[in-house]
Design a protein around this motif. Structure first.
Motif, short mmCIF file in Angstrom:
data_model
loop_
_atom_site.label_atom_id
_atom_site.label_comp_id
_atom_site.label_asym_id
_atom_site.label_seq_id
_atom_site.Cartn_x
_atom_site.Cartn_y
_atom_site.Cartn_z
N ARG A 1 -1.40 14.64 0.53
CA ARG A 1 -2.44 14.42 -0.37
C ARG A 1 -1.96 14.28 -1.80
N ILE A 2 -0.65 15.00 -2.01
CA ILE A 2 -0.27 14.97 -3.48
C ILE A 2 0.35 13.50 -3.64
N GLY A 3 0.74 12.90 -2.67
CA GLY A 3 1.24 11.62 -2.79
C GLY A 3 0.25 10.54 -3.01
N LYS A 4 -0.74 10.65 -2.18
CA LYS A 4 -1.90 9.70 -2.55
C LYS A 4 -2.40 9.76 -3.73
N ARG A 5 -2.44 10.88 -4.42
CA ARG A 5 -3.03 10.82 -5.85
C ARG A 5 -2.07 10.45 -6.81
N MET A 6 -0.68 10.69 -6.63
CA MET A 6 0.15 10.20 -7.41
C MET A 6 0.07 8.56 -7.47
N VAL A 7 0.13 8.01 -6.40
CA VAL A 7 0.02 6.66 -6.14
C VAL A 7 -1.24 6.15 -6.83
N ALA A 8 -2.24 6.71 -6.60
CA ALA A 8 -3.66 6.39 -7.17
C ALA A 8 -3.46 6.34 -8.72
N GLN A 9 -3.26 7.26 -9.37
CA GLN A 9 -2.94 7.54 -10.64
C GLN A 9 -2.12 6.48 -11.27
N ALA A 10 -0.84 6.39 -10.72
CA ALA A 10 0.18 5.47 -11.28
C ALA A 10 -0.39 3.82 -10.92
N THR A 11 -0.94 3.45 -10.02
CA THR A 11 -1.44 2.21 -9.74
C THR A 11 -2.72 1.90 -10.61
N LYS A 12 -3.40 2.99 -11.02
CA LYS A 12 -4.70 2.71 -11.95
C LYS A 12 -4.06 2.47 -13.41
N ILE A 13 -3.25 2.97 -13.73
CA ILE A 13 -2.49 2.87 -15.24
C ILE A 13 -2.00 1.55 -15.36
N LEU A 14 -1.13 1.11 -14.22
CA LEU A 14 -0.43 -0.20 -14.32
C LEU A 14 -1.34 -1.27 -14.32
N VAL B 1 0.84 -1.21 0.14
CA VAL B 1 -0.07 -0.10 0.11
C VAL B 1 0.88 1.22 0.08
N TYR B 2 1.11 1.63 -1.11
CA TYR B 2 2.10 2.86 -1.35
C TYR B 2 1.65 4.16 -0.69
N GLU B 3 0.10 4.46 -0.26
CA GLU B 3 -0.10 5.29 0.25
C GLU B 3 0.64 5.49 1.60
N ASP B 4 0.98 4.59 2.19
CA ASP B 4 1.59 4.63 3.60
C ASP B 4 3.16 4.78 3.49
N TYR B 5 3.68 5.00 2.27
CA TYR B 5 5.05 5.19 1.91
C TYR B 5 5.36 6.72 1.38
N THR B 6 4.23 7.46 1.06
CA THR B 6 4.55 8.81 0.37
C THR B 6 5.64 9.55 1.03
N HIS B 7 5.76 9.50 2.19
CA HIS B 7 6.55 10.42 2.84
C HIS B 7 8.17 10.42 2.42
N TYR B 8 8.48 9.13 1.47
CA TYR B 8 9.77 8.79 1.09
C TYR B 8 10.13 9.73 -0.07
N PHE B 9 8.80 10.33 -0.84
CA PHE B 9 9.24 10.91 -2.12
C PHE B 9 8.43 12.15 -2.20
N THR B 10 7.48 12.57 -1.20
CA THR B 10 7.01 14.09 -1.27
C THR B 10 6.39 14.41 0.34
N SER B 11 6.65 15.57 0.61
CA SER B 11 6.12 16.13 1.94
C SER B 11 4.72 16.20 1.87
N SER B 12 3.82 16.24 0.87
CA SER B 12 2.49 16.48 0.94
C SER B 12 1.68 15.17 0.83
#
Length: 391
Positions: free
Chosen positions: A134-147, A121-132
């Motif tokens: 909210r932005i991190g979760k959006r990035m994860v959701a979009q990338a996961t959907k595409i893949l 669940v990459y939502e729990d790891y967004t602190h490794y690549f962004t300080s936000s």
């Protein structure tokens, strides 16, 4: 129908983590059912180990991402052609990075069914690549959907993860299949002499009640909460043993020093895979405060060793850690302390939960049961592939 199955994973032996445990368990279970299974993973140079059935794809180390992590830029043509000549029926990825890209090429060239297990669940790891967050979760959701909308079938270990993928608008068929583990090393009881020697080497007195954490030392594992709770504990004669390594170790060691817990807490560092079983057996109880688990393989390993679990409440664990039967879940310090004391002060209750835990794990999470469920998913994917070909 006997199948040729290629399992793709970024990491493999000798590294120890939940994904690798799942892959090794699946390989073993599928081979027991008569399938031909090979592994594709990343290594320092391109090679094929025919004795183990493991392809190694040359790659570069990126340890700042994860201990042992590697990245491949270009697949080796000779190795790629060797896989094409072998001709797997099933391509089953376990990660979303270099090996996933190779899998898409193989799927295109072979027409083989592509199955993907979503472990993290990459939502729990967004602190490794962004300080936000909210932005991190959006990035994860979009990338996961595409893949994941590119694959034929998706496997997830729990309903929690299935619902998350649905919220990302993943439309590929999703199968909930908890990972199994190879239970042999947990069934083999370590000798009392070996356990005594291990306690001595760790500096833990013989009659001490031992609480264990075993896993990665990282922010999302919430180990700092366990240390804060232990600082508040009035329970005498117990020791907290932390096994593993990770980016949070220095911070956790500093917390132990600041709280004057050095006499009660030991950091054992990284251990080899063949040592894991004896560490669970050394312990009286397994502690974890993580809520980032997709199913909690370390919880299952602990139960299989006959060691009850005390963990932070999490719906994904509800079927594994049942209050008063295989362990306890807690929501705050008061509940944590009550659970700890219930086990530390009542040897009969501790033994009862240990017996329940081991029986439950053996019946539910064997490699054989895991392989049977995954095999059914493969059969479904192959039948859909056949229908698509005919139409």
């Amino acid at each position: 129908m006997k199948m040729k199955i290629l399992l793709l994973t970024e990491l493999y032996d000798p590294i120890v983590n939940g994904v690798i445990t799942s892959v090794k368990s699946l390989k073993y279970g599928l081979e027991q059912k008569g399938h031909e299974v090979r592994i594709l993973t990343l290594g320092s140079k391109t090679s094929y180990d025919s004795t183990q059935g493991v392809y190694y794809l040359s790659s570069y180390r990126v340890p700042f991402i994860y201990p042992g992590a590697r990245v491949n830029i270009h697949p080796d043509l000779a190795l790629y052609l060797d896989i094409l000549n072998w001709g797997p029926d099933i391509i089953h990825t376990q990660n979303e990075f270099s090996t996933f890209r190779v899998a898409r090429h193989l799927h295109s060239d072979l027409g083989a069914s592509h199955i993907h297990t979503y472990h993290t669940v990459y939502e729990d790891y967004t602190h490794y690549f962004t300080s936000s967050p909210r932005i991190g979760k959006r990035m994860v959701a979009q990338a996961t959907k595409i893949l994941l909308n590119r694959v034929d079938q998706v496997i997830v270990p729990s309903e929690k993860v299935a619902n998350l993928l649905l919220s990302y608008q993943v439309h590929a068929p999703i199968h909930i299949i908890p990972s199994g583990i190879q239970l042999n090393q947990f069934q083999q009881q370590a000798s009392l002499d070996d356990i005594h020697c291990l306690k001595q080497s760790l500096g833990i007195p013989e009659d001490t009640f031992i609480a264990l954490y075993l896993g990665r030392l990282a922010k999302e594992k919430n180990i700092h909460e366990l240390l804060a709770y232990i600082q508040q504990m009035k329970q005498p004669n117990f020791h907290f043993l932390i096994v593993g390594n990770g980016p949070d170790r220095d911070c956790l060691e500093a917390q132990v020093q600041a709280a004057s817990l050095s006499q009660r807490v030991t950091f054992a560092g990284q251990i080899s895979a063949d040592q894991v079983g004896i560490y669970y057996q050394l312990a009286d109880v397994f502690l974890t405060a993580s809520t980032s688990e997709t199913q909690g393989l370390t919880y299952i390993e602990s139960l299989a060793s006959g060691t009850p679990v005390i963990c932070r409440e999490d719906p994904v664990i509800d079927a594994i850690v049942v209050d008063g039967w295989t362990g306890y879940q807690y929501r705050n310090f008061s509940e944590f302390e009550q659970a700890f004391q219930a086990l530390a002060t009542n040897p009969g209750h501790l033994k009862e939960l240990g017996t329940n835990a081991q029986r439950f794990a053996m019946e539910t999470y064997s490699s054989e049961a895991f392989a049977e469920r995954v095999e059914a998913c493969y059969d479904e994917a192959l039948s859909q592939n056949t229908l698509s070909f005919h139409y």
